[in-house]
Motif scaffolding. Structure first.
Motif, PDB file in Angstrom:
ATOM      1  N   ASP A  65       0.573  -1.080   0.164  1.00  0.00           N
ATOM      2  CA  ASP A  65       0.034  -0.539  -0.101  1.00  0.00           C
ATOM      3  C   ASP A  65       0.726   1.208   0.464  1.00  0.00           C
ATOM      4  N   GLY A  66       2.549   1.322  -0.510  1.00  0.00           N
ATOM      5  CA  GLY A  66       2.867   2.478  -0.166  1.00  0.00           C
ATOM      6  C   GLY A  66       3.549   2.730   1.324  1.00  0.00           C
ATOM      7  N   VAL A  67       3.716   2.401   2.439  1.00  0.00           N
ATOM      8  CA  VAL A  67       3.572   2.601   3.454  1.00  0.00           C
ATOM      9  C   VAL A  67       5.169   1.845   3.512  1.00  0.00           C
ATOM     10  N   LEU A  68       5.983   2.876   4.059  1.00  0.00           N
ATOM     11  CA  LEU A  68       7.568   2.160   4.858  1.00  0.00           C
ATOM     12  C   LEU A  68       7.115   2.040   6.208  1.00  0.00           C
ATOM     13  N   LEU A  69       7.803   0.681   6.131  1.00  0.00           N
ATOM     14  CA  LEU A  69       8.213   0.350   7.329  1.00  0.00           C
ATOM     15  C   LEU A  69       9.905   0.498   8.092  1.00  0.00           C
ATOM     16  N   PRO A  70      10.154   0.973   8.560  1.00  0.00           N
ATOM     17  CA  PRO A  70      11.557   1.238   9.454  1.00  0.00           C
ATOM     18  C   PRO A  70      11.880   0.435  10.016  1.00  0.00           C
ATOM     19  N   TYR A  71      13.102  -0.230   9.473  1.00  0.00           N
ATOM     20  CA  TYR A  71      14.585  -0.776   9.737  1.00  0.00           C
ATOM     21  C   TYR A  71      15.357  -0.456   9.983  1.00  0.00           C
ATOM     22  N   LEU A  72      15.792  -0.202  10.902  1.00  0.00           N
ATOM     23  CA  LEU A  72      17.089   0.511  11.594  1.00  0.00           C
ATOM     24  C   LEU A  72      18.633  -0.165  11.917  1.00  0.00           C
ATOM     25  N   HIS A  73      18.248  -1.335  11.922  1.00  0.00           N
ATOM     26  CA  HIS A  73      19.002  -1.972  13.556  1.00  0.00           C
ATOM     27  C   HIS A  73      20.332  -2.363  12.098  1.00  0.00           C
ATOM     28  N   HIS A  74      20.598  -2.308  11.376  1.00  0.00           N
ATOM     29  CA  HIS A  74      21.595  -2.203  10.010  1.00  0.00           C
ATOM     30  C   HIS A  74      22.188  -1.023  10.205  1.00  0.00           C
ATOM     31  N   PRO A  75      23.444  -0.564   8.852  1.00  0.00           N
ATOM     32  CA  PRO A  75      23.718   0.042   8.935  1.00  0.00           C
ATOM     33  C   PRO A  75      23.318   0.235   7.186  1.00  0.00           C
ATOM     34  N   PRO A  76      23.424   1.074   6.642  1.00  0.00           N
ATOM     35  CA  PRO A  76      22.367   1.363   5.077  1.00  0.00           C
ATOM     36  C   PRO A  76      23.189   1.199   4.093  1.00  0.00           C
ATOM     37  N   LEU A  77      24.340   1.420   3.913  1.00  0.00           N
ATOM     38  CA  LEU A  77      24.967   1.474   2.793  1.00  0.00           C
ATOM     39  C   LEU A  77      25.168   0.234   1.845  1.00  0.00           C
ATOM     40  N   TYR A  78      25.249  -1.051   2.285  1.00  0.00           N
ATOM     41  CA  TYR A  78      24.877  -1.873   1.729  1.00  0.00           C
ATOM     42  C   TYR A  78      23.948  -2.158   0.989  1.00  0.00           C
ATOM     43  N   PRO A  79      22.492  -2.458   1.402  1.00  0.00           N
ATOM     44  CA  PRO A  79      21.527  -2.241   1.345  1.00  0.00           C
ATOM     45  C   PRO A  79      21.592  -0.897   0.036  1.00  0.00           C
ATOM     46  N   LEU A  80      22.007   0.118  -0.245  1.00  0.00           N
ATOM     47  CA  LEU A  80      22.105   1.314  -0.933  1.00  0.00           C
ATOM     48  C   LEU A  80      22.929   1.405  -1.680  1.00  0.00           C
ATOM     49  N   VAL A  81      24.192  -0.164  -1.903  1.00  0.00           N
ATOM     50  CA  VAL A  81      25.036  -0.551  -2.995  1.00  0.00           C
ATOM     51  C   VAL A  81      24.378  -1.265  -3.630  1.00  0.00           C
ATOM     52  N   VAL A  82      23.878  -2.587  -2.606  1.00  0.00           N
ATOM     53  CA  VAL A  82      22.932  -3.037  -3.829  1.00  0.00           C
ATOM     54  C   VAL A  82      21.284  -2.698  -4.782  1.00  0.00           C
ATOM     55  N   ALA A  83      21.115  -1.408  -3.757  1.00  0.00           N
ATOM     56  CA  ALA A  83      20.003  -0.710  -4.962  1.00  0.00           C
ATOM     57  C   ALA A  83      20.854  -0.395  -6.381  1.00  0.00           C
ATOM     58  N   ALA A  84      22.146   0.505  -6.211  1.00  0.00           N
ATOM     59  CA  ALA A  84      22.357   0.504  -7.412  1.00  0.00           C
ATOM     60  C   ALA A  84      23.077  -0.545  -8.296  1.00  0.00           C
ATOM     61  N   VAL A  85      23.456  -1.512  -7.578  1.00  0.00           N
ATOM     62  CA  VAL A  85      23.399  -2.831  -8.723  1.00  0.00           C
ATOM     63  C   VAL A  85      21.954  -3.112  -9.410  1.00  0.00           C
ATOM     64  N   TYR A  86      21.187  -2.858  -8.854  1.00  0.00           N
ATOM     65  CA  TYR A  86      20.419  -3.369  -9.302  1.00  0.00           C
ATOM     66  C   TYR A  86      19.320  -2.250 -10.397  1.00  0.00           C
ATOM     67  N   HIS A  87      19.705  -1.135 -10.278  1.00  0.00           N
ATOM     68  CA  HIS A  87      19.326   0.524 -11.229  1.00  0.00           C
ATOM     69  C   HIS A  87      19.930  -0.227 -11.950  1.00  0.00           C
ATOM     70  N   LEU A  88      21.443  -0.712 -11.902  1.00  0.00           N
ATOM     71  CA  LEU A  88      22.930  -0.393 -13.333  1.00  0.00           C
ATOM     72  C   LEU A  88      21.924  -1.532 -14.331  1.00  0.00           C
ATOM     73  N   THR A  89      21.788  -2.650 -13.402  1.00  0.00           N
ATOM     74  CA  THR A  89      21.579  -3.802 -14.188  1.00  0.00           C
ATOM     75  C   THR A  89      19.992  -4.562 -14.587  1.00  0.00           C
ATOM     76  N   GLY A  90      19.037  -3.475 -14.123  1.00  0.00           N
ATOM     77  CA  GLY A  90      17.451  -3.974 -14.347  1.00  0.00           C
ATOM     78  C   GLY A  90      17.306  -5.394 -13.912  1.00  0.00           C
ATOM     79  N   ARG A  91      17.824  -5.718 -13.548  1.00  0.00           N
ATOM     80  CA  ARG A  91      17.870  -6.576 -12.903  1.00  0.00           C
ATOM     81  C   ARG A  91      17.537  -6.642 -10.441  1.00  0.00           C
ATOM     82  N   SER A  92      16.362  -7.062 -10.576  1.00  0.00           N
ATOM     83  CA  SER A  92      16.395  -7.703  -8.263  1.00  0.00           C
ATOM     84  C   SER A  92      16.332  -8.861  -8.190  1.00  0.00           C
ATOM     85  N   ASP A  93      17.207  -9.662  -8.338  1.00  0.00           N
ATOM     86  CA  ASP A  93      16.742 -11.497  -7.764  1.00  0.00           C
ATOM     87  C   ASP A  93      17.782 -11.637  -7.166  1.00  0.00           C
ATOM     88  N   PRO A  94      17.711 -12.694  -6.662  1.00  0.00           N
ATOM     89  CA  PRO A  94      19.094 -13.499  -5.535  1.00  0.00           C
ATOM     90  C   PRO A  94      20.152 -13.739  -6.684  1.00  0.00           C
TER      91      PRO A  94
END
Length: 147
Positions: A65-94
């Motif tokens: 429904d578009g609601v963001l649920l915070p999960y602030l127990h891990h540092p944010p850098l690694y998911p940001l790197v992964v998001a950048a790779v998803y954006h570059l490759t156009g894929r977001s799979d295992p």
């Protein structure tokens, strides 16, 4: 042993490590330690779908429904790197999610070889033992691709 022979054997060890890291790399999130991979995929995808203006680069999970649920127990850098790779490759799979740490693990292998060259400048045998241990330790091939 010459430099060319050593380089050939180190390359062989690196290829063995790459082959071991590729085992199950595209499998769904069902392995024992896959919870962090699934979480990383969810958070990185939330960055792409909601946008950095909404996530502010922090770890959120995006509900349907578009609601963001915070999960602030891990540092944010690694998911940001992964998001950048998803954006570059156009894929977001295992496969893509596991390839990122695998590539870093292979870079660590090169770093281990460089360190071995510094520590054992006169002993190619010791350098080769070091890199083959790095490549063949079972924990390395299993956790080397885990986010």
């Amino acid at each position: 042993m010459g430099r060319r022979q050593e380089f050939t054997l180190v390359t062989l060890a690196g290829l063995v490590l790459a082959g071991l890291l590729s085992i199950g790399i595209a499998a769904p999130w069902t392995f024992v330690h896959d919870d962090n991979g699934a979480w990383t995929q969810v958070v990185a995808t939330a960055h792409l779908r909601a946008g950095l203006a909404r996530t502010h680069g922090q770890d959120f999970m995006l509900r349907r429904d578009g609601v963001l649920l915070p999960y602030l127990h891990h540092p944010p850098l690694y998911p940001l790197v992964v998001a950048a790779v998803y954006h570059l490759t156009g894929r977001s799979d295992p496969l893509v999610t596991r390839m990122i740490p695998a590539v870093f693990h292979l870079l660590g292998f090169v770093g281990a070889w460089m360190l071995a060259r510094i520590l054992f400048p006169e002993s190619p045998a010791r350098r080769l033992i070091a890199v083959f241990l790095h490549a063949l330790v079972p924990m390395s091939s299993f956790f080397g691709k885990m986010p």
